[in-house]
Design an enzyme around this catalytic site. Structure first.
Site, PDB file in Angstrom:
ATOM      1  N   PRO A   1       0.920  -1.198  -0.122  1.00 56.41           N
ATOM      2  CG  PRO A   1       0.036  -1.218   2.175  1.00 56.41           C
ATOM      3  CD  PRO A   1       0.762  -1.955   1.263  1.00 56.41           C
TER       4      PRO A   1
ATOM      5  CD  GLN B   1      -1.813   0.027   5.047  1.00 53.91           C
ATOM      6  OE1 GLN B   1      -1.700   1.234   4.620  1.00 53.91           O
ATOM      7  NE2 GLN B   1      -0.884  -0.863   5.374  1.00 53.91           N
TER       8      GLN B   1
ATOM      9  CB  CYS C   1       2.199   5.052   7.594  1.00 55.11           C
ATOM     10  SG  CYS C   1       2.373   6.758   6.571  1.00 55.11           S
TER      11      CYS C   1
ATOM     12  CG  HIS D   1       8.984  -1.519   6.185  1.00 50.09           C
ATOM     13  ND1 HIS D   1       8.692  -0.303   5.448  1.00 50.09           N
ATOM     14  CD2 HIS D   1      10.483  -1.251   6.197  1.00 50.09           C
ATOM     15  CE1 HIS D   1       9.577   0.422   4.826  1.00 50.09           C
ATOM     16  NE2 HIS D   1      10.642  -0.158   5.054  1.00 50.09           N
TER      17      HIS D   1
ATOM     18  N   GLY E   1      12.736  -2.385   0.816  1.00 55.06           N
ATOM     19  CA  GLY E   1      14.197  -2.430  -0.039  1.00 55.06           C
ATOM     20  C   GLY E   1      14.292  -3.773  -1.086  1.00 55.06           C
TER      21      GLY E   1
ATOM     22  N   GLY F   1       7.213  -2.770  -2.946  1.00 56.12           N
ATOM     23  CA  GLY F   1       6.544  -1.384  -2.777  1.00 56.12           C
ATOM     24  C   GLY F   1       7.110  -0.572  -4.012  1.00 56.12           C
TER      25      GLY F   1
END
Length: 339
Positions: free
Chosen positions: A17, A70, A100, A171, A213, A234
């Site tokens: 997202p 999300q 985030c 993440h 990454g 992403g």
């Protein structure tokens, strides 16, 4: 296969997202290149849905399935209501954003800042699960600011798992909420893939996807081979979608999907026509298509032509086909798995 099993399978590869990027037009384009990959919406805040009534944020095309919503928020009751709205809209999964790092997210006390409050995350997840029947998942960081990831991440997973969550996307960067911009938070904190792999070994019953990454299908395959359940990509999936998605069905899922970047562009024409007939604008769609030929002959001409012409008044699908003509004469684009 059960709905949970189908989602577990789809989550072997997912497109992250991304705010301002993974809107419904982007997702439809991505779906043309991969039938199997799990797609995610941009983050939608629970206040926007519950208090603001912004149900248009949930618009999507049925072709996008499997697709996950999300949500961002920190009020359990409100998130429960938002989750039900999302489930009623037909989303396959409801995901809670605990990753985030933006200032706007922090001011609303949700996103990565919630890594500091695993009990609240658990309460939110429990309410989201109680109000509807779709699976609730969590996307998180390995920690924030001065937290020690090897201490906080196991505690976080254990606490939230007790609320009924079994699938997490991690993440593999810590988020620095003070002193770094959201952009810097995508690059500066060091990645710790090893820690995510350790979490899979420590909690084998959990479905864990790794994020951060990862830029190639080769890397995704390596993580899957190492025992992780899924890989989320992403920026690479957005900026070079053909490189990630055209071969994903065959390489990640063992299922053939014979298409090309050129064909995906052509297949967008009916979708574009429908969007324009409803009062939409061409560049709302084509801005997500600029990178489809990245690294291939004609890519620059394709980007330039779309950038210069898609925003002009009255621009229609002929602009896309004219841009494609700039690519057609520049190389071979009919081979499956290439652009």
């Amino acid at each position: 296969m059960t709905a949970t099993g189908q989602l577990d399978w789809a989550a072997r590869l997912s497109v992250a997202p991304m705010m301002d990027w993974t809107d419904r037009h982007c997702r439809y384009f991505h779906r043309l290149m991969s039938r199997e990959t799990l797609l995610y919406t941009e983050m939608v805040t629970s206040p926007a849905l519950v208090r603001g009534g912004a149900l248009h944020l949930l618009d999507y095309n049925p072709e996008e399935h499997p697709v996950a919503l999300q949500l961002g928020g920190s009020d359990p009751k409100e998130l429960g209501q938002a989750a039900k709205i999302g489930a009623d809209a037909g989303y396959d999964e409801i995901n809670l954003n605990v990753g985030c790092p933006s200032d706007r997210v922090q001011s609303g006390t949700f996103g990565a800042v919630l890594m500091r409050q695993p009990e609240l995350v658990a309460e939110c997840a429990a309410e989201m699960i109680a109000t509807q029947g779709r699976e609730v998942t969590v996307k998180c960081r390995i920690g924030v600011d001065d937290q020690e990831p090897r201490e906080i991440l196991p505690q976080f997973l254990e606490t939230v798992t007790k609320a009924g969550v079994r699938r997490f996307t991690i993440h593999a960067r810590k988020a620095w909420l003070q002193g770094l911009s959201p952009k810097e938070n995508r690059d500066i904190p060091p990645l710790d893939y090893g820690l995510v792999q350790e979490m899979k070994a420590a909690y084998p019953a959990l479905h864990l996807s790794i994020n951060g990454g990862i830029e190639t299908l080769d890397a995704a395959e390596a993580f899957l081979a190492a025992g992780l359940d899924g890989v989320m990509i992403g920026r690479a999936a957005y900026h070079t979608p053909a490189d990630i998605l055209l071969e994903a069905d065959a390489r990640i899922y063992g299922r053939a999907h014979a298409t090309t970047a050129r064909q995906a562009v052509i297949d967008m024409v009916p979708y574009i026509e429908a969007h324009l007939s409803q009062g939409g604008k061409l560049n709302q769609i084509t801005r997500h298509m600029l990178g489809v030929f990245a690294g291939k002959p004609g890519a620059r001409a394709w980007r330039r032509y779309l950038s210069e012409n898609a925003s002009r008044p009255g621009a229609g699908p002929e602009v896309v086909l004219d841009a494609l003509a700039h690519v057609d004469g520049a190389g071979e684009f009919n081979k499956v798995g290439t652009a």
